[in-house]
Design a protein around this motif. Structure first.
Motif, short mmCIF file in Angstrom:
data_model
loop_
_atom_site.label_atom_id
_atom_site.label_comp_id
_atom_site.label_asym_id
_atom_site.label_seq_id
_atom_site.Cartn_x
_atom_site.Cartn_y
_atom_site.Cartn_z
N ALA A 87 0.94 -1.07 -0.27
CA ALA A 87 0.06 -0.01 -0.24
C ALA A 87 0.89 1.21 -0.22
CB ALA A 87 -0.98 0.07 1.03
N MET A 88 2.13 1.08 0.60
CA MET A 88 2.94 2.55 0.56
C MET A 88 3.33 2.96 -0.66
SD MET A 88 2.34 4.55 3.45
CE MET A 88 1.04 4.12 3.14
N SER A 89 4.32 1.85 -1.67
CA SER A 89 4.92 1.63 -2.46
C SER A 89 4.17 2.89 -3.68
CB SER A 89 5.74 0.41 -1.90
OG SER A 89 4.35 -0.54 -2.82
N THR A 90 2.78 2.30 -3.76
CA THR A 90 2.36 1.80 -4.59
C THR A 90 1.73 3.40 -4.30
OG1 THR A 90 -0.56 0.24 -3.84
CG2 THR A 90 1.48 -0.19 -4.86
N GLY A 91 0.93 3.54 -2.95
CA GLY A 91 -0.31 5.12 -2.38
C GLY A 91 -1.50 4.06 -2.37
#
Length: 307
Positions: A237-241
């Protein structure tokens, strides 16, 4: 991810799978729970030493916390729900299949995530109905989900047992998925790349909360003990937004299965990916604690080895 070719439980499955198929096909649904509870009690009686050890572990994990059930009843539910999930799966092969009463709550959180255009990561909690019924509920609500799975998901954890028995499980689940992306001893990276691609297409992906996926998963306080969780979902989630949405499936007293999509998790701090992932995981563990205490009969994350 090294695995033995065969496991001693594989020989047990040769009799177990036909038995649960007979239960599913020959008994009315109202009796499934009765039979599974009886099987759980028999297992506890036959393995008294192991039962005492599991009850001690549950007592230690709960500490001063109280639930509606004592530890003996929680253990019985843990065992019975494992059997019941497999009976439900085999019923899907029967003529007419299986159509439980389902309800999806919190779909507005999915819609809000998709409106943002970066997709949604569903972090599936370790509840008794997480595998089949969660997928059914999302499919019924019209969400094509790409699910990250492992080669040993299903009945067996051995290499050959997984090839022989696990398709009986995964073929049913795949009826309710857009696709199943499989991680195996030889395939680790490409399924994750496909998940990222799906999120960039503003799709919905799902991952089960477990302690696999990294050599050293994150260890956090849980009730009066600890819990280990792989960081795959929050890292993705953090890496893709994409939005990170916890998902819990429980059964109401009237027999309705409710899949609850909780609001999007947001990190308490910004700027450091490791701290953001840890913050998200801590929030998730707080939700796990709530559901474990309020739905102890459905929670399957007690980590009772040998069960």
């Amino acid at each position: 991810m090294g695995r033995a070719r065969w496991h001693r439980k594989d020989f047990f499955l040769l009799a177990y799978i036909p038995a649960i198929t007979l239960i599913a096909w020959c008994l009315p649904e109202r009796l499934w729970t009765v039979v599974c509870n009886a099987a759980a009690r028999l297992s506890m009686a036959l393995h008294r030493s192991r039962t005492r050890g599991h009850c001690r572990k549950l007592t230690e994990i709960l500490g001063e916390r109280r639930t509606s059930l004592d530890v003996d009843e929680i253990l019985k539910c843990y065992l019975a729900k494992n059997h019941l999930a497999r009976v439900q799966c085999m019923q899907c092969y029967a003529p007419g299949g299986w159509s439980p009463h389902l309800r999806l709550e919190g779909r507005e959180h999915i819609e809000h995530a998709l409106a943002a255009g970066k997709g949604a990561v569903l972090w599936i909690a370790p509840m008794a109905s997480k595998d089949l019924i969660t997928k059914m509920a999302l499919h019924q609500a019209g969400y094509p989900v790409s699910h990250l799975s492992r080669f040993d998901h299903g009945f067996s954890i051995s290499l050959w047992g997984a090839r022989l028995f696990n398709p009986l499980w995964t073929r049913i689940e795949e009826r309710f998925l857009a696709e199943r992306l499989v991680m195996s001893p030889s395939v680790q990276v490409s399924p994750l790349r496909w998940l990222i691609k799906r999120l960039r297409e503003n799709r919905v992906v799902s991952l089960a909360a477990n302690r696999e996926g990294r050599k050293y998963p994150l260890t956090l306080p849980f009730l009066s003990g600890t819990i280990q969780l792989a960081e795959g979902a929050p890292t993705l989630a953090m890496s893709t937004g994409a939005a990170l949405l916890p998902v819990f499936t429980v059964r109401e007293p009237d027999g309705t299965y409710i899949t609850k999509v909780e609001p999007t998790l947001h990190p308490a701090t910004k700027g450091n990916t490791a701290k953001e992932v840890e913050s998200l995981t801590k929030q998730y563990v707080q939700l796990l604690e709530f559901y474990a205490l309020h739905y102890p009969c459905a929670y399957q994350g007690w980590r009772l080895s040998g069960v």
